[in-house]
Design a protein around this motif. Sequence first.
Motif, PDB file in Angstrom:
ATOM      1  N   VAL A  40      55.829 -50.337  12.314  1.00 51.06           N
ATOM      2  CA  VAL A  40      56.803 -49.315  12.701  1.00 51.06           C
ATOM      3  C   VAL A  40      56.835 -49.157  14.221  1.00 51.06           C
ATOM      4  CG1 VAL A  40      57.359 -46.845  12.553  1.00 51.06           C
ATOM      5  CG2 VAL A  40      56.752 -48.109  10.491  1.00 51.06           C
ATOM      6  N   ALA A  41      55.660 -49.124  14.846  1.00 48.30           N
ATOM      7  CA  ALA A  41      55.611 -48.974  16.312  1.00 48.30           C
ATOM      8  C   ALA A  41      56.289 -50.156  17.004  1.00 48.30           C
ATOM      9  CB  ALA A  41      54.166 -48.830  16.786  1.00 48.30           C
ATOM     10  N   LEU A  42      56.049 -51.365  16.529  1.00 45.48           N
ATOM     11  CA  LEU A  42      56.701 -52.535  17.124  1.00 45.48           C
ATOM     12  C   LEU A  42      58.214 -52.469  16.946  1.00 45.48           C
ATOM     13  CD1 LEU A  42      54.414 -55.606  16.326  1.00 45.48           C
ATOM     14  CD2 LEU A  42      55.097 -54.781  18.577  1.00 45.48           C
ATOM     15  N   THR A  43      58.668 -52.110  15.759  1.00 48.57           N
ATOM     16  CA  THR A  43      60.105 -51.993  15.516  1.00 48.57           C
ATOM     17  C   THR A  43      60.705 -50.943  16.446  1.00 48.57           C
ATOM     18  OG1 THR A  43      59.784 -52.620  13.200  1.00 48.57           O
ATOM     19  CG2 THR A  43      61.877 -51.594  13.763  1.00 48.57           C
ATOM     20  N   HIS A  44      60.043 -49.792  16.541  1.00 48.13           N
ATOM     21  CA  HIS A  44      60.501 -48.695  17.390  1.00 48.13           C
ATOM     22  C   HIS A  44      60.629 -49.160  18.850  1.00 48.13           C
ATOM     23  CE1 HIS A  44      60.559 -44.250  18.375  1.00 48.13           C
ATOM     24  NE2 HIS A  44      60.256 -44.764  19.566  1.00 48.13           N
ATOM     25  N   GLU A  45      59.590 -49.783  19.360  1.00 49.82           N
ATOM     26  CA  GLU A  45      59.594 -50.197  20.769  1.00 49.82           C
ATOM     27  C   GLU A  45      60.558 -51.365  21.010  1.00 49.82           C
ATOM     28  OE1 GLU A  45      58.445 -48.049  22.662  1.00 49.82           O
ATOM     29  OE2 GLU A  45      57.159 -47.002  21.233  1.00 49.82           O
ATOM     30  N   LEU A  46      60.698 -52.250  20.039  1.00 47.25           N
ATOM     31  CA  LEU A  46      61.683 -53.335  20.173  1.00 47.25           C
ATOM     32  C   LEU A  46      63.108 -52.784  20.223  1.00 47.25           C
ATOM     33  CD1 LEU A  46      60.202 -56.128  17.898  1.00 47.25           C
ATOM     34  CD2 LEU A  46      60.838 -56.375  20.311  1.00 47.25           C
ATOM     35  N   LEU A  47      63.352 -51.690  19.528  1.00 46.16           N
ATOM     36  CA  LEU A  47      64.677 -51.066  19.608  1.00 46.16           C
ATOM     37  C   LEU A  47      64.935 -50.516  21.011  1.00 46.16           C
ATOM     38  CD1 LEU A  47      64.728 -49.524  16.063  1.00 46.16           C
ATOM     39  CD2 LEU A  47      66.449 -51.105  16.965  1.00 46.16           C
ATOM     40  N   HIS A  48      63.905 -49.987  21.661  1.00 45.43           N
ATOM     41  CA  HIS A  48      64.057 -49.576  23.061  1.00 45.43           C
ATOM     42  C   HIS A  48      64.366 -50.799  23.931  1.00 45.43           C
ATOM     43  CE1 HIS A  48      62.998 -45.504  22.302  1.00 45.43           C
ATOM     44  NE2 HIS A  48      61.699 -45.698  22.175  1.00 45.43           N
TER      45      HIS A  48
END
Length: 191
Positions: free
Chosen positions: A89-97
């Motif tokens: 989830v953290a990787l997905t979140h930061e990749l969206l940024h």
Amino acid sequence: MEEEVGTNSSSKLVYGTTPQHCQQMINHSLAHHPMVKFVRGALEKAGCPVGDKFFKPEECSMQVGGGFKRDDGVVICSNHVMLQDEVDVALTHELLHAYDHCRAANLDWTNCEHHACSEIRAANLSGDCHWKRELNRGNFNIQGQHQICVKRRAQISVALNPHCSQDQAIQAVDNVWNTCYKDTQPFDRVP
């Protein structure tokens, strides 16, 4: 979030894992997690490919799972994640940024509304506000829990920006809510 990661090499491990184990979980996400792979592919299609060195574990002083630093990449806070799902989830979140940073030529992370828009999108699309995760946090409304979560998490993240006060964060999220909540790119709809 841009600039939300502070490092602290002397912190004691209370919850979390070692940087080495965190790196293994990052590698697993990059190789196997469908959303991580999809957003990473979307970055490449948008003209901003990211290699494996774009992702790294760090010990962070702030109580966050990760951060996006435009010049350094995505950091996952090893001392604040323990489970593979948290890393996914953290990787997905930061990749969206990173995706937002790539597609918006004028995105200014010091502008509270720009930052709020990216935080709304990341909280909405990353799985961060999945009902099970919210239930584990003790948040359970009968209606609208996903939107409540997205708004709350965006406000918290924007308030961590040194250029935005808590009041400015709340106002910025409200100001851009309608447009940014509806923006599901690179997905067709909320996953």
